[in-house]
Design an enzyme around this catalytic site. Structure first.
Site, mmCIF file in Angstrom:
data_model
loop_
_atom_site.group_PDB
_atom_site.id
_atom_site.type_symbol
_atom_site.label_atom_id
_atom_site.label_comp_id
_atom_site.label_asym_id
_atom_site.label_seq_id
_atom_site.Cartn_x
_atom_site.Cartn_y
_atom_site.Cartn_z
ATOM 1 N N CYS A 264 22.363 40.191 5.034
ATOM 2 C CA CYS A 264 22.717 41.108 6.115
ATOM 3 C C CYS A 264 21.420 41.536 6.806
ATOM 4 C CB CYS A 264 23.434 42.326 5.555
ATOM 5 S SG CYS A 264 23.715 43.619 6.796
ATOM 6 N N ASP B 118 25.232 38.199 1.758
ATOM 7 C CA ASP B 118 26.551 37.916 2.315
ATOM 8 C C ASP B 118 26.971 36.542 1.814
ATOM 9 O OD1 ASP B 118 26.954 40.224 3.896
ATOM 10 O OD2 ASP B 118 25.683 39.406 5.474
ATOM 11 N N GLU C 42 22.554 13.271 6.808
ATOM 12 C CA GLU C 42 22.373 12.947 5.400
ATOM 13 C C GLU C 42 22.654 14.213 4.588
ATOM 14 O OE1 GLU C 42 21.032 12.721 1.696
ATOM 15 O OE2 GLU C 42 19.622 13.766 3.021
ATOM 16 N N SER C 43 23.493 14.093 3.569
ATOM 17 C CA SER C 43 24.030 15.273 2.888
ATOM 18 C C SER C 43 22.986 16.104 2.142
ATOM 19 C CB SER C 43 25.171 14.882 1.949
ATOM 20 O OG SER C 43 24.710 14.000 0.948
ATOM 21 N N HIS D 173 27.008 37.241 10.550
ATOM 22 C CA HIS D 173 27.903 36.113 10.256
ATOM 23 C C HIS D 173 28.061 35.193 11.460
ATOM 24 C CE1 HIS D 173 28.681 38.457 6.782
ATOM 25 N NE2 HIS D 173 29.823 39.007 7.132
ATOM 26 N N GLU D 174 28.242 35.796 12.617
ATOM 27 C CA GLU D 174 28.457 35.020 13.837
ATOM 28 C C GLU D 174 27.253 34.139 14.157
ATOM 29 O OE1 GLU D 174 30.837 38.838 13.995
ATOM 30 O OE2 GLU D 174 28.804 38.301 13.421
#
Length: 147
Positions: free
Chosen positions: A45, A52, A68-69, A86-87
């Site tokens: 936060c 969060d 690539e993961s 969050h946004e």
């Protein structure tokens, strides 16, 4: 386009901005959907510094490259010490992937756990869903507490 991190010991980047994402050639010349799920995403936060938590779902239809993961995992992990709303986290991840990878289409759902008693869900997509590609629901139920 050789992956930099695959098969290498790779510490978490210091920040999302410092994280490098690897992209490799798309192995298929047909429209299809790729889904990444990060059920334990964390950030901080920007007001309180408290952690969060979110369940992220990233869907995309590749064009000439795929992400690539392992590099994606490191990028997402770099948010653990990153302070943002969050946004900003959700939309920023989607925009960066879309800008760098240039897929046909991309969407991200950020299903955030409650802060101050209010869960916040954030959604972003690059445009209209492409025709002819099966794009299932993200399958994350709305927050209902413990029972």
């Amino acid at each position: 386009m050789d992956p930099k991190f695959l098969g290498q010991a790779s510490p978490l980047p210091a920040s999302p901005e410092a994280a490098e994402l690897d992209y490799v050639p798309n192995p298929r010349n047909t429209p299809y959907l790729v889904r990444f799920t990060s059920p334990e995403f964390t950030s901080l936060c920007p007001v309180t510094g408290q952690p969060d938590f979110a369940h992220l779902v990233i869907d995309y239809v590749p064009a000439t490259t795929i992400v690539e993961s392992k590099s994606l995992k490191l990028f997402l992990g770099a948010f653990r010490n990153h302070a943002a709303f969050h946004e900003d986290c959700t939309v920023g991840i989607g925009e960066r992937l879309f800008r760098e990878m240039n897929p046909v289409w991309l969407r991200i759902g950020g299903y955030w756990y409650p802060r101050g008693g209010i869960p916040i869900d954030v959604f972003w997509q690059s445009g209209e869903q492409p025709a002819g590609v099966w794009i299932p629901d993200q399958g994350v139920p709305g927050y209902r507490g413990r029972g």
